[in-house]
Write a protein that holds these residues in place. Sequence first.
Motif, PDB file in Angstrom:
ATOM      1  N   TYR A 137       5.039   4.052  -7.367  1.00  0.00           N
ATOM      2  CA  TYR A 137       5.762   4.644  -6.227  1.00  0.00           C
ATOM      3  C   TYR A 137       5.913   6.163  -6.394  1.00  0.00           C
ATOM      4  N   HIS A 138       6.350   6.574  -7.588  1.00  0.00           N
ATOM      5  CA  HIS A 138       6.639   7.999  -7.800  1.00  0.00           C
ATOM      6  C   HIS A 138       5.386   8.834  -8.065  1.00  0.00           C
ATOM      7  N   HIS A 139       4.296   8.168  -8.536  1.00  0.00           N
ATOM      8  CA  HIS A 139       3.077   8.917  -8.895  1.00  0.00           C
ATOM      9  C   HIS A 139       1.856   8.282  -8.230  1.00  0.00           C
ATOM     10  N   HIS A 140       1.956   8.004  -6.950  1.00  0.00           N
ATOM     11  CA  HIS A 140       0.834   7.333  -6.284  1.00  0.00           C
ATOM     12  C   HIS A 140      -0.395   8.231  -6.161  1.00  0.00           C
ATOM     13  N   ASP A 141      -0.235   9.523  -6.480  1.00  0.00           N
ATOM     14  CA  ASP A 141      -1.401  10.407  -6.436  1.00  0.00           C
ATOM     15  C   ASP A 141      -2.150  10.460  -7.773  1.00  0.00           C
ATOM     16  N   TRP A 142      -1.622   9.749  -8.811  1.00  0.00           N
ATOM     17  CA  TRP A 142      -2.352   9.691 -10.081  1.00  0.00           C
ATOM     18  C   TRP A 142      -3.672   8.963  -9.855  1.00  0.00           C
ATOM     19  N   ILE A 143      -4.656   9.300 -10.672  1.00  0.00           N
ATOM     20  CA  ILE A 143      -6.009   8.743 -10.452  1.00  0.00           C
ATOM     21  C   ILE A 143      -6.036   7.219 -10.591  1.00  0.00           C
ATOM     22  N   ILE A 144      -5.186   6.664 -11.474  1.00  0.00           N
ATOM     23  CA  ILE A 144      -5.223   5.191 -11.665  1.00  0.00           C
ATOM     24  C   ILE A 144      -4.619   4.455 -10.477  1.00  0.00           C
ATOM     25  N   PHE A 145      -3.689   5.118  -9.748  1.00  0.00           N
ATOM     26  CA  PHE A 145      -3.068   4.469  -8.592  1.00  0.00           C
ATOM     27  C   PHE A 145      -3.728   4.847  -7.269  1.00  0.00           C
ATOM     28  N   LYS A 146      -4.459   5.960  -7.266  1.00  0.00           N
ATOM     29  CA  LYS A 146      -4.983   6.521  -6.016  1.00  0.00           C
ATOM     30  C   LYS A 146      -5.916   5.555  -5.287  1.00  0.00           C
ATOM     31  N   ASN A 147      -6.764   4.863  -6.065  1.00  0.00           N
ATOM     32  CA  ASN A 147      -7.795   4.017  -5.462  1.00  0.00           C
ATOM     33  C   ASN A 147      -7.230   2.766  -4.794  1.00  0.00           C
ATOM     34  N   TRP A 148      -6.116   2.258  -5.316  1.00  0.00           N
ATOM     35  CA  TRP A 148      -5.653   0.966  -4.802  1.00  0.00           C
ATOM     36  C   TRP A 148      -4.207   0.948  -4.321  1.00  0.00           C
ATOM     37  N   CYS A 149      -3.508   2.075  -4.421  1.00  0.00           N
ATOM     38  CA  CYS A 149      -2.098   2.051  -4.055  1.00  0.00           C
ATOM     39  C   CYS A 149      -1.773   3.194  -3.102  1.00  0.00           C
ATOM     40  N   ARG A 150      -1.791   2.947  -1.817  1.00  0.00           N
ATOM     41  CA  ARG A 150      -1.491   4.005  -0.844  1.00  0.00           C
ATOM     42  C   ARG A 150       0.008   4.010  -0.550  1.00  0.00           C
ATOM     43  N   PRO A 151       0.570   5.123  -0.160  1.00  0.00           N
ATOM     44  CA  PRO A 151       2.021   5.197   0.140  1.00  0.00           C
ATOM     45  C   PRO A 151       2.394   4.217   1.253  1.00  0.00           C
ATOM     46  N   GLY A 152       3.530   3.594   1.099  1.00  0.00           N
ATOM     47  CA  GLY A 152       4.010   2.663   2.121  1.00  0.00           C
ATOM     48  C   GLY A 152       3.415   1.271   2.002  1.00  0.00           C
ATOM     49  N   ALA A 153       2.564   1.061   1.000  1.00  0.00           N
ATOM     50  CA  ALA A 153       1.963  -0.271   0.800  1.00  0.00           C
ATOM     51  C   ALA A 153       2.691  -0.995  -0.327  1.00  0.00           C
ATOM     52  N   ASP A 154       2.555  -2.302  -0.304  1.00  0.00           N
ATOM     53  CA  ASP A 154       3.140  -3.114  -1.382  1.00  0.00           C
ATOM     54  C   ASP A 154       2.068  -3.274  -2.457  1.00  0.00           C
ATOM     55  N   CYS A 155       2.118  -2.440  -3.493  1.00  0.00           N
ATOM     56  CA  CYS A 155       1.028  -2.391  -4.485  1.00  0.00           C
ATOM     57  C   CYS A 155       1.249  -3.351  -5.642  1.00  0.00           C
ATOM     58  N   VAL A 156       2.451  -3.329  -6.222  1.00  0.00           N
ATOM     59  CA  VAL A 156       2.713  -4.033  -7.481  1.00  0.00           C
ATOM     60  C   VAL A 156       3.721  -5.152  -7.231  1.00  0.00           C
ATOM     61  N   THR A 157       3.447  -6.315  -7.811  1.00  0.00           N
ATOM     62  CA  THR A 157       4.361  -7.455  -7.719  1.00  0.00           C
ATOM     63  C   THR A 157       4.988  -7.693  -9.090  1.00  0.00           C
ATOM     64  N   PRO A 158       6.237  -7.276  -9.345  1.00  0.00           N
ATOM     65  CA  PRO A 158       6.839  -7.448 -10.676  1.00  0.00           C
ATOM     66  C   PRO A 158       6.914  -8.910 -11.117  1.00  0.00           C
ATOM     67  N   GLY A 159       7.093  -9.831 -10.144  1.00  0.00           N
ATOM     68  CA  GLY A 159       7.165 -11.257 -10.481  1.00  0.00           C
ATOM     69  C   GLY A 159       5.886 -11.766 -11.124  1.00  0.00           C
ATOM     70  N   LEU A 160       4.738 -11.209 -10.691  1.00  0.00           N
ATOM     71  CA  LEU A 160       3.452 -11.612 -11.273  1.00  0.00           C
ATOM     72  C   LEU A 160       3.393 -11.230 -12.753  1.00  0.00           C
ATOM     73  N   TYR A 161       3.938 -10.060 -13.091  1.00  0.00           N
ATOM     74  CA  TYR A 161       3.963  -9.617 -14.495  1.00  0.00           C
ATOM     75  C   TYR A 161       4.823 -10.572 -15.335  1.00  0.00           C
ATOM     76  N   ALA A 162       5.925 -11.039 -14.740  1.00  0.00           N
ATOM     77  CA  ALA A 162       6.785 -12.008 -15.446  1.00  0.00           C
ATOM     78  C   ALA A 162       6.013 -13.298 -15.718  1.00  0.00           C
ATOM     79  N   MET A 163       5.221 -13.722 -14.724  1.00  0.00           N
ATOM     80  CA  MET A 163       4.425 -14.945 -14.861  1.00  0.00           C
ATOM     81  C   MET A 163       3.373 -14.788 -15.958  1.00  0.00           C
TER      82      MET A 163
END
Length: 772
Positions: free
Chosen positions: A504-530
Motif C-alpha cells: 500500500y505505502h510503496h506500490h511504486d516499488w519495482i516488485i509491486f509495480k507489475n501486479w499491485c495498482r493503487p486502489g486494488a486488492d493486492c495482498v490477502t493476509p489470510g492466505l499468508y496465515a494459511m
Amino acid sequence: HIYKQWQSLFCAATPTEEMNGAGNLMDFLDEPFPDVGTYEDFHTIDWLREKSRDTDRHRKITSKSKESMWELIKSLLDAWSGWVVMLLIGLLSGTLAGVIDLAVDWMTDLKEGVCLSAFWYSHEQCCWTSNETTFDDRDKCPQWQKWAELMTGHAEGAGAYVLNYFLYVLWALLFSFLAVSLVRVFAPYACGSGIPEIKTILSGFIIRGYLGKWTLLIKTVTLVLAVSSGLSLGKEGPLVHVACCCGNLFCSLFSKYSKNEGKRREVLSAAAAAGVSVAFGAPIGGVLFSLEEVSYYFPLKTLWRSFFAALVAAFTLRSINPFGNSRLVLFYVEYHTPWYMAELVPFILLGVFGGLWGTLFIRANIAWCRRRKTTQLGKYPVLEVIAVTGITAVLAYPNPYTRRSTSELISELFNDCGALESSQLCDYINNPNMSRPVDDIPDRPAGPGVYNALWQLALALIFKIVITIFTFGMKIPSGLFIPSMAVGAIAGRIVGIAVEQMAYHHHDWIIFKNWCRPGADCVTPGLYAMVGAAACLGGVTRMTVSLVVIMFELTGGLEYIVPLMAAAVTSKWVADAFGKEGIYESHIQLNGYPYLDVRDEFTHRTLATDVMRPRRNDPPLAVLTQDSTTVEDVETLIKDTDYNGFPVVVSRESERLIGFVQRRDLTLAIKNARQKQDGVVSSSVVYFTEDAPQLLASNPQPLKLRRILNLSPFTVTDHTPMETVVDIFRKLGLRQCLVTRSGRLLGIITKKDVLRHMAQMMNQDPESIMFN
C-alpha cells in the motif's frame, strides 16, 4: 509387488498346506487348539505367516462355497464383511467426532459464562436466536451472561474482570484435573496423541489394550476435557486413535479380522483415514494421510476401503453439522484475489520458518520428554498437568487471541477482511471518497486496531511456541495438528499484514509495480496465515502430499495449491537438514518401539554374519531336534530361555534346518496335550516329522507337533549384505530370519537385532530398543 513376488516364490517352492505347518495331517488334535498362532503382548507379528493363514482360510471358503447354497451365502458374507466393518467405523467415528466437537464448544465457553435460556448452548448458539442482538454486537446478547455479571450483576469494571479471570482459571484446572485423573485410573493408554503408537501397531507390533473399549471411552471423554481446559493441544491427532479403537472394536465381531493380525491392520489403516476425515472434514486428505504417514502395508484393496470409510465418516459428521455452518470443513475461507508470482518469496520464507520451528519443537519436546522419563518429574503426572494448565490459563486470559479456543483463533487468522468483519484485525482506515464493490475491498492503511492486534499476536506466538513444547506428551490426550497450525497461522498473518502495508505505502516499488495498482486488492493476509499453518505443520510432522490436500480441503482454497506446495516442500527440506525424523518417529524412538521406517536408508557394508546371534563368545543356538527331544527337554528349554521361537534341526550333529516353531505355540501345544491326550508324560518324545516311528508298548505315548511347525522359515546366507536383509525385513514384515550356509543352520536375526544394529551404525544407543 515385491511382497507378491516373494509370496509366489514361496508358493512355488512349498505346498501351501505346509507354509504354516497346517497340513491335512492328523496330529494329536483334529482341530487347532485355542490361541495357536497368537502373539504375546509387546511382540512383533510375522506378516508372512498371517498372509499365509489368510490364504488358507480363503481357499477353504472358496472350495466349500461350491458344495451348497448356504456355504455360498457364507462366502458372500465373508467377502462383504470388510465393507460392513468400514461402514460401521465411518458411522461410529463420525458420530463420536460430532459429539466431541459440540461438547468442546460448549465447555470452552462455559469457562467464561453461561446461556440463561438453555445452559447447554454455547455462546454462539445462545445468540443465534436472540432478537435483541445488533449486527455490530452480534456476539453480545442478554441471554448470554459472563460469570461476574451473573454473580454480582456488574458486567464491567476491575472487580468483574478479576472474578471472570479467577473463574476462567478455576474451570481450566477442574477440566484438566478430571482429564488426567480419568486417564490415570481407568485407561493409561488414553494419553498423548496416539499416532506414534498407531504407526507402531500398523507396522506389526502388539500393544494389547491400546485399542480397547475402555481406552475408546476414556479417550473420548478426556479429549473433550483436555481441549476445553484451554491447554495448547488439539483434538485432531487423538481422533485418529479414537477411530482406530472403533476399528478394533468392530474387528472383534468378525473372525476373519479378530483371528488374523495382518488383516486387522488393514482395517486399522482405513480407520486412521476415517479419523483424519472427521478431524478436519477432509476425506481425501485422510486417505492420503493414512497412506503417507501412518500405514506400513497399504494394498490397493485397503485404499478403496479407506476411501469408503472416510466418505461415510465425513457424511455422518456433515449430518450432525457440529460447526453450525452447513459445511464440513473446519475453516472455510473465501478469498477474492489471486496470488502473484512475487508472493512466492514470503511464502518460501514462511516455509523456512516452519522448518526451523519444526526442528526446534522436536528437539525441545523430546529433551523434555526424556527428562520426564528419567527424573522424579515423571512420578507426578497429575501435578505436572495441573501446573502446566495453571500457567497456561493465567498467561492466556489477558490476551484475547490466546484466551479463545485455538480453532477459533485459526479461523479468525484465516479469514479475509470483508465488509462484514468486526475483528480487530480488520480495523483499517477507510477512504470515504473511494467507491468500491463489497467483494473487492482495496488495500488500505492499517488502523490502531490492527497495530494493537499485531502486538497481541506477537505475544501469542511466543506463548504458543513455548507452552506447546511442555504440553505435548503429558498424561492427557493431546494432539499436535492445531497448536502447530496456530503457530504458523499467527506468523503468517503477521507477515501477510506486513506485505500488505508495504504494497500500500510503496506500490511504486519495482516488485509491486507489475501486479499491485493503487486502489486494488493486492495482498490477502489470510492466505499468508494459511500458508504459514501448512509450513509449521509440515515442519513438525514432515508430511507433504497429504498436508497440502488436507489444507485445501480444510479451507476450500483450491486455487492456492501452489503456494501451499512451495511452503510444505521448503519446510520439509529445511527441517530434514537438521534431522530426518518427524515428531512421531522421534517419540517412537524415545519409547523404544521396534519400528523399521520404510523411509530410512541403510548404506553400511555389513553382512548377516556380523549381526546374527549367537555371537562368537555366546553359548550355542538353542534348537530342537525333529525326533529326539522329550517333553521335559522342551519345557526346560522354554523355562531357561526367553526366546520367541526355536529352529528345528535334523540332529545336533548335522544342524540341517527343518523349520521353525514359535515359543507360544509350543507352550500351548504341550499344555493342551497334557490335558487332553492320555499317556503324554515328561519322558514322551516330541516328533516334528510326518510319521512317528512304531514304538514298544512300554514306551510312553509320543507327542506329534508337526501341525505347529513352520516348514518354510525365511533364510539368508551368512554372506548376505545387511542392506538386503534390512530391505527384506521392511518389505516382508518379517519377525525373524534364519542364517544358513549350505543348508546348515548358523544363527538367527530378529527384527530387534536389525534395529539395534542400525542404531549402532548411527552412533545411537542400541539398548534404547526395548521391545521384541
